[in-house]
Design an enzyme around this catalytic site. Sequence first.
Site, short mmCIF file in Angstrom:
data_model
loop_
_atom_site.label_atom_id
_atom_site.label_comp_id
_atom_site.label_asym_id
_atom_site.label_seq_id
_atom_site.Cartn_x
_atom_site.Cartn_y
_atom_site.Cartn_z
CD GLU A 102 -2.54 1.06 0.26
OE1 GLU A 102 -3.28 2.87 0.02
OE2 GLU A 102 -2.94 1.20 -0.78
CG HIS A 105 -0.85 2.15 -5.24
ND1 HIS A 105 -0.64 2.13 -6.64
CD2 HIS A 105 -2.06 3.02 -4.65
CE1 HIS A 105 -1.68 2.83 -6.76
NE2 HIS A 105 -2.65 2.79 -5.91
CG HIS A 170 -8.64 5.58 -6.29
ND1 HIS A 170 -7.99 6.74 -6.33
CD2 HIS A 170 -7.34 5.12 -5.90
CE1 HIS A 170 -6.98 6.37 -6.09
NE2 HIS A 170 -6.31 5.45 -5.74
CG HIS A 286 -16.65 -7.23 -16.47
ND1 HIS A 286 -16.14 -6.21 -17.16
CD2 HIS A 286 -16.21 -7.32 -16.54
CE1 HIS A 286 -15.04 -5.47 -17.34
NE2 HIS A 286 -14.38 -7.58 -16.87
CG HIS A 344 -8.77 -9.19 -17.53
ND1 HIS A 344 -9.00 -9.00 -18.19
CD2 HIS A 344 -9.78 -8.32 -17.01
CE1 HIS A 344 -10.19 -9.23 -19.06
NE2 HIS A 344 -10.60 -8.70 -18.27
#
Length: 369
Positions: A102, A105, A170, A286, A344
Amino acid sequence: MHHTTLAQMAITALIVALLPLSMVWISKDVDKYRKLVWVSVFLTFDLIVFGAFTRLTDSGLGCPDWPGCYGLANPFLAHDEIRAAEALMPTGPVTLFKAWVEMIHRYLAMGIGILIMAMMATAWYRWRREKKAGYQPGYPTALFLFICLQGAFGAWTVTLKLQPIIVTMHLLLGMGLLALLVWFGEKQNHAVQSSGPAGVPAVMPGGLRVLAALSGVVLLVQLFLGGWVSTNYATLACTEFPLCGGGRVIPEMDFGHGFHLWRELGKTSAGHYLPFSALTAIHWVHRNFALVVVFVLGYTCWRARHVAALRKPVRGIAIVLVLQALTGIATIYLSYPLAIAVLHNAGAAALVLCLTMVNYRVVFLTSPR
């Protein structure tokens, strides 16, 4: 948070930004400003991929506060607090590994923010001195404001405990930042080309501009749906392909709860546990809208295949569409392996990058037939 901690974080973010800034400075590219833009594109793409890794490893709450970690600048300093939380819940959400994921990032995002600030400062300085069109400061200033908005959603992701709509927004803002930077990079390339010998604009098939814009809208919808699948942990709601839910083409689905946007993670708007049929609805939509994406983007590529200025990005879109289909199916059959799931997400970012190039070049580098 204490001002010393904020200063430590600012210094760390500056150190992260110094490497790409140094690469730009020592590069042989005469146009350092354009080089800075494209380095920012590269790092933003990396940030999106690492953000996917952060989300897919459940590291979004690896540090349960923001912007630091237990009010400190990094997991080294917060080691005791993290170990105490890990002792109570060994698998998280707080573990030493997840805390580092985290915070890396966050620091990468801060580093990109500094690159955009450098871009903005350069534009304002050069614009006041030279008044060249390539240094108009409006666009980089808008980029700076945009990344501040993205940072706010990053903070809300933590403080609102991974609320799906916040995390999805986000993600979309990250993709939007990538698109804006690519557009700006194309603009800088165009400025360099325009300063050379005048060329003849490429002739494009009729309606291609509309098709390219439609492809962008369709991709945006699919990005939202993909983010909604990921943030609701609905990836394995269907474990078969092309069927879903006990060998049915149309399984039992709860669209009302699945697509109610403002709610807690795993809960309905009334606070009850989200039914599995809601997750199935999210996944099914989706999966099936992906067919629309393949058709629209594939048709756009086919129409643009003979335009020299569009050949490379169009070829990239075609290749990535095939890879997206393969990685999406593999994710289901291989029970959601991390590497394929991250790939992906990287494919989605690659589609944004290539399609932004196509849209820019259709508007500015081609002329209608």
